[in-house]
Write a protein that holds these residues in place. Structure first.
Motif, PDB file in Angstrom:
ATOM      1  N   PHE A  99       0.137  -0.402   4.538  1.00 12.94           N
ATOM      2  CA  PHE A  99      -0.567  -2.071   4.986  1.00 12.94           C
ATOM      3  C   PHE A  99      -0.864  -1.411   6.320  1.00 12.94           C
ATOM      4  O   PHE A  99      -0.461  -1.376   7.094  1.00 12.94           O
ATOM      5  CB  PHE A  99       0.827  -2.909   4.717  1.00 12.94           C
ATOM      6  CG  PHE A  99       2.089  -2.797   5.936  1.00 12.94           C
ATOM      7  CD1 PHE A  99       1.802  -4.107   6.534  1.00 12.94           C
ATOM      8  CD2 PHE A  99       2.613  -2.356   5.351  1.00 12.94           C
ATOM      9  CE1 PHE A  99       2.736  -4.219   8.020  1.00 12.94           C
ATOM     10  CE2 PHE A  99       3.670  -2.406   6.472  1.00 12.94           C
ATOM     11  CZ  PHE A  99       3.696  -3.316   7.491  1.00 12.94           C
ATOM     12  N   HIS A 100      -1.865  -3.401   6.993  1.00 14.21           N
ATOM     13  CA  HIS A 100      -2.781  -2.667   7.753  1.00 14.21           C
ATOM     14  C   HIS A 100      -1.769  -4.211   8.918  1.00 14.21           C
ATOM     15  O   HIS A 100      -1.368  -5.156   7.988  1.00 14.21           O
ATOM     16  CB  HIS A 100      -4.145  -3.753   7.319  1.00 14.21           C
ATOM     17  CG  HIS A 100      -4.801  -3.503   8.454  1.00 14.21           C
ATOM     18  ND1 HIS A 100      -5.636  -3.976   9.156  1.00 14.21           N
ATOM     19  CD2 HIS A 100      -4.018  -3.557  10.189  1.00 14.21           C
ATOM     20  CE1 HIS A 100      -6.036  -4.458  10.761  1.00 14.21           C
ATOM     21  NE2 HIS A 100      -5.289  -4.004  11.296  1.00 14.21           N
ATOM     22  N   GLY A 119      -3.635  -6.170   4.988  1.00 18.26           N
ATOM     23  CA  GLY A 119      -4.477  -5.141   3.940  1.00 18.26           C
ATOM     24  C   GLY A 119      -3.672  -4.429   3.432  1.00 18.26           C
ATOM     25  O   GLY A 119      -2.574  -4.744   4.409  1.00 18.26           O
ATOM     26  N   PHE A 120      -3.452  -3.897   2.597  1.00 19.67           N
ATOM     27  CA  PHE A 120      -2.398  -2.934   1.836  1.00 19.67           C
ATOM     28  C   PHE A 120      -2.961  -2.366   0.779  1.00 19.67           C
ATOM     29  O   PHE A 120      -4.298  -2.310   0.184  1.00 19.67           O
ATOM     30  CB  PHE A 120      -1.535  -3.568   1.751  1.00 19.67           C
ATOM     31  CG  PHE A 120      -1.502  -4.764  -0.542  1.00 19.67           C
ATOM     32  CD1 PHE A 120      -1.328  -4.010  -1.377  1.00 19.67           C
ATOM     33  CD2 PHE A 120      -2.185  -5.436   0.263  1.00 19.67           C
ATOM     34  CE1 PHE A 120      -1.818  -4.570  -2.678  1.00 19.67           C
ATOM     35  CE2 PHE A 120      -2.207  -6.666  -0.816  1.00 19.67           C
ATOM     36  CZ  PHE A 120      -2.128  -5.761  -2.270  1.00 19.67           C
ATOM     37  N   LYS A 127      -6.035  -0.420  -9.680  1.00 29.73           N
ATOM     38  CA  LYS A 127      -6.731  -1.804  -9.261  1.00 29.73           C
ATOM     39  C   LYS A 127      -5.205  -2.820  -9.166  1.00 29.73           C
ATOM     40  O   LYS A 127      -4.296  -2.846 -10.187  1.00 29.73           O
ATOM     41  CB  LYS A 127      -6.512  -2.615 -11.194  1.00 29.73           C
ATOM     42  CG  LYS A 127      -7.053  -3.885 -10.975  1.00 29.73           C
ATOM     43  CD  LYS A 127      -7.416  -3.741 -12.751  1.00 29.73           C
ATOM     44  CE  LYS A 127      -8.293  -5.518 -12.437  1.00 29.73           C
ATOM     45  NZ  LYS A 127      -8.653  -5.900 -13.882  1.00 29.73           N
ATOM     46  N   ILE A 128      -4.972  -3.500  -8.557  1.00 28.39           N
ATOM     47  CA  ILE A 128      -3.932  -4.094  -8.034  1.00 28.39           C
ATOM     48  C   ILE A 128      -3.880  -5.648  -8.915  1.00 28.39           C
ATOM     49  O   ILE A 128      -4.753  -6.567  -9.119  1.00 28.39           O
ATOM     50  CB  ILE A 128      -4.332  -5.065  -6.227  1.00 28.39           C
ATOM     51  CG1 ILE A 128      -4.467  -3.733  -6.015  1.00 28.39           C
ATOM     52  CG2 ILE A 128      -3.443  -6.152  -6.474  1.00 28.39           C
ATOM     53  CD1 ILE A 128      -3.507  -2.843  -5.032  1.00 28.39           C
ATOM     54  N   ASN A 153      -6.540  -3.920   0.157  1.00 22.72           N
ATOM     55  CA  ASN A 153      -7.214  -4.208  -0.140  1.00 22.72           C
ATOM     56  C   ASN A 153      -6.830  -6.063   0.573  1.00 22.72           C
ATOM     57  O   ASN A 153      -5.558  -5.722   1.112  1.00 22.72           O
ATOM     58  CB  ASN A 153      -6.064  -4.597  -1.249  1.00 22.72           C
ATOM     59  CG  ASN A 153      -6.282  -3.632  -3.031  1.00 22.72           C
ATOM     60  OD1 ASN A 153      -7.317  -3.846  -3.396  1.00 22.72           O
ATOM     61  ND2 ASN A 153      -5.718  -2.532  -2.187  1.00 22.72           N
ATOM     62  N   TYR A 154      -7.281  -6.898   1.000  1.00 25.76           N
ATOM     63  CA  TYR A 154      -7.124  -7.644   0.907  1.00 25.76           C
ATOM     64  C   TYR A 154      -6.450  -9.359   0.252  1.00 25.76           C
ATOM     65  O   TYR A 154      -8.738  -9.256   0.132  1.00 25.76           O
ATOM     66  CB  TYR A 154      -7.772  -8.056   2.854  1.00 25.76           C
ATOM     67  CG  TYR A 154      -7.559  -7.096   3.718  1.00 25.76           C
ATOM     68  CD1 TYR A 154      -6.597  -7.132   4.950  1.00 25.76           C
ATOM     69  CD2 TYR A 154      -8.918  -6.067   3.374  1.00 25.76           C
ATOM     70  CE1 TYR A 154      -6.588  -6.562   6.075  1.00 25.76           C
ATOM     71  CE2 TYR A 154      -7.492  -5.076   4.857  1.00 25.76           C
ATOM     72  CZ  TYR A 154      -7.608  -5.200   6.117  1.00 25.76           C
ATOM     73  OH  TYR A 154      -7.059  -4.869   7.199  1.00 25.76           O
TER      74      TYR A 154
END
Length: 157
Positions: A99-100, A119-120, A127-128, A153-154
């Protein structure tokens, strides 16, 4: 708020707390087995360059489900990406979560509904959905040196 959004938020809340161990320590010294392999990781998809990137590597399905990472790393964002190298790994199955950490508090910050604000991502870029991806969706079979890429992903950007 609609019922669908409410339930999605509840699932994401469970997912966010399942993503990252609550108390993470950085890596300890590693051994060097004769048939050791290396995983080189590139993290991409940053929306900004503030903060740091936190990485957790898991070596079994049980450890992944219990958030017991055996390796941790952190690094800076440079040129829209961040790179990590995990040496001296035994050949086998591994999963990686990142993660960011934009505010550098070493936590995946979430909204009051549990939606990640930062974000992660996971190895294999699954796919989240409404929960943390299953082990079989994120595990890497590492028999030889491997290069992997995770795209962040954000959900709120």
């Amino acid at each position: 708020m609609s019922a669908v959004i409410y339930f999605k938020s509840l699932f994401i809340a469970c997912f966010a707390t399942a993503l990252w161990p609550q108390s993470a320590t950085l890596p300890t010294t590693s051994h060097s087995p004769q048939n050791a392999v290396t995983v080189e990781l590139e993290v991409r998809g940053f929306t900004n360059t503030t903060g740091q990137v936190m990485v957790a590597m898991y070596s079994s399905e049980l450890d992944y489900s219990e958030k017991k990472a055996f390796r941790f790393a952190r690094g800076a964002v440079s040129g829209g990406q961040s790179r990590f190298r995990f040496d001296d790994l035994k050949p086998g199955w591994y999963a990686i979560a990142v993660f960011h950490d934009q505010n550098e508090d070493e936590k995946l910050n979430t909204t009051i509904f549990g939606i990640p604000k930062e974000g992660f991502g996971f190895s294999l870029n699954p796919k989240i959905g409404f929960s943390k991806p299953r082990w079989d969706e994120v595990c890497l079979h590492v028999e030889t040196n491997l290069e992997a890429t995770i795209v962040l992903n954000y959900l709120l950007d």
